[in-house]
Design a protein around this motif. Sequence first.
Motif, short mmCIF file in Angstrom:
data_model
loop_
_atom_site.label_atom_id
_atom_site.label_comp_id
_atom_site.label_asym_id
_atom_site.label_seq_id
_atom_site.Cartn_x
_atom_site.Cartn_y
_atom_site.Cartn_z
N LYS A 1 0.83 -1.21 0.00
CA LYS A 1 0.00 0.00 0.00
C LYS A 1 0.87 1.27 0.00
O LYS A 1 0.50 2.28 -0.59
N ILE A 2 2.01 1.20 0.68
CA ILE A 2 2.90 2.36 0.74
C ILE A 2 3.53 2.60 -0.62
O ILE A 2 3.63 3.74 -1.08
N TYR A 3 3.93 1.53 -1.27
CA TYR A 3 4.48 1.64 -2.63
C TYR A 3 3.46 2.29 -3.57
O TYR A 3 3.78 3.22 -4.31
N ASP A 4 2.22 1.80 -3.53
CA ASP A 4 1.17 2.35 -4.38
C ASP A 4 0.90 3.82 -4.05
O ASP A 4 0.69 4.63 -4.95
N TYR A 5 0.92 4.15 -2.77
CA TYR A 5 0.65 5.53 -2.34
C TYR A 5 1.72 6.48 -2.87
O TYR A 5 1.40 7.56 -3.39
N PHE A 6 2.97 6.10 -2.75
CA PHE A 6 4.06 6.96 -3.24
C PHE A 6 3.96 7.15 -4.76
O PHE A 6 4.18 8.24 -5.27
N ARG A 7 3.64 6.07 -5.48
CA ARG A 7 3.51 6.18 -6.93
C ARG A 7 2.31 7.05 -7.31
O ARG A 7 2.41 7.89 -8.22
N TYR A 8 1.21 6.85 -6.63
CA TYR A 8 0.00 7.60 -6.97
C TYR A 8 0.21 9.10 -6.78
O TYR A 8 -0.17 9.91 -7.62
N ARG A 9 0.86 9.46 -5.67
CA ARG A 9 1.07 10.88 -5.39
C ARG A 9 2.37 11.41 -5.98
O ARG A 9 2.70 12.58 -5.80
N ARG A 10 3.10 10.55 -6.67
CA ARG A 10 4.36 10.94 -7.31
C ARG A 10 5.33 11.55 -6.29
O ARG A 10 5.99 12.56 -6.56
N LEU A 11 5.42 10.93 -5.13
CA LEU A 11 6.29 11.44 -4.07
C LEU A 11 7.74 11.07 -4.35
O LEU A 11 8.04 10.11 -5.06
N ASP A 12 8.65 11.84 -3.76
CA ASP A 12 10.08 11.65 -3.95
C ASP A 12 10.64 10.85 -2.77
O ASP A 12 10.73 11.36 -1.65
N LEU A 13 11.01 9.60 -3.03
CA LEU A 13 11.49 8.72 -1.96
C LEU A 13 12.81 9.23 -1.37
O LEU A 13 13.04 9.12 -0.16
N SER A 14 13.67 9.79 -2.19
CA SER A 14 14.95 10.31 -1.69
C SER A 14 14.73 11.47 -0.72
O SER A 14 15.42 11.58 0.30
N GLU A 15 13.78 12.33 -1.05
CA GLU A 15 13.45 13.45 -0.15
C GLU A 15 12.92 12.91 1.17
O GLU A 15 13.28 13.40 2.24
N PHE A 16 12.05 11.91 1.10
CA PHE A 16 11.50 11.32 2.33
C PHE A 16 12.62 10.68 3.15
O PHE A 16 12.61 10.76 4.39
N ALA A 17 13.59 10.07 2.47
CA ALA A 17 14.68 9.36 3.16
C ALA A 17 15.60 10.29 3.92
O ALA A 17 16.08 9.97 5.01
N TRP A 18 15.86 11.48 3.35
CA TRP A 18 16.83 12.40 3.95
C TRP A 18 16.19 13.54 4.75
O TRP A 18 16.77 14.03 5.72
#
Length: 312
Positions: free
Chosen positions: A40-57
């Motif tokens: 669900k988290i994977y789908d959520y990030f893709r749907y909202r086009r979120l930046d995983l690197s930004e979330f990580a740092w």
Amino acid sequence: MATIAEQEKLIEVLKFTPRTYKIQMWGYGGEYIMGTVDRKIYDYFRYRRLDLSEFAWNDEYAEEQNIPEDMWPFPPGSWYECDDMAHCHGVDRAAGTVQIMDEQDQVVYERALEGISGGEDDEPEWGGGEEIWIGSKAAGTVVFFGVSNEKGTFFEGEIPLKEPFDITKLELGYDEVDGNDIVNSVYYDGECVENWGGDTNGKSSDFGFYLVKNSNTWQKYCTMDDIEYPMTEWFPKKIKPVREGVYNIKTAGKNSYTHQAKWTGTRWISSWQEDSSDTEELKIKEWQGIAYEPDELEIREDFDKLVTEFNN
């Protein structure tokens, strides 16, 4: 009865004055993290086009983007906590060096790690540890893989000696993380050598969610650039886009080439520029855009189910 060689070795040991050697390993390597994430988290990030690197740092990214806590793959800024599959830090076997110095800081052994085969009379042994890879998980599993690429000294320690140093008693341990052999432990004569920590500098980082298809295939997501969008046909310049935004264009003239440009609603300009009276207008021949509505994604149905679950 002991052989002459054994007797000579015993005499050498008895005459030996205890001393301490130093060991270092330096080069390129880093911190390698791998763990599982809810689909669900994977789908959520893709749907909202979120930046995983930004979330990580960035520990403020979740608040800035209104990401609910249930959709956090790990605490914002703490990517290293998603490590239920792997967590190791060390020098890459393909890009590192090991060095041994005596008590006078004289080098007694130095060699590139990739040049050590193990098992020879004049080199250390290799001690293999864990083997972890993305495709080891079942199809449908989402794996987070994060790497902080670093340069510097990854291992510093001391080897206390009660007899002459023997390079064949040295064992270098490593973990294999998705094809990367990360050297992260040292043993001498069966005893673990403590790592003081060394000193490294971060050079870059790589993060990704990987949806496993099979043992050799997966779908990656880090940013919206990882989503493959279906594209429209090419339209002539006389047909204007309905929406403002960035499109693929072909420039006019003999030396036409394809790149991205911004449609302001009235004219074409470079994609990195703001529209002002000083901004030069681009001359184009054709343009192309994404072939569906901006809010429509291939995972829309799954996301709607997700929203329903939250509301209930």
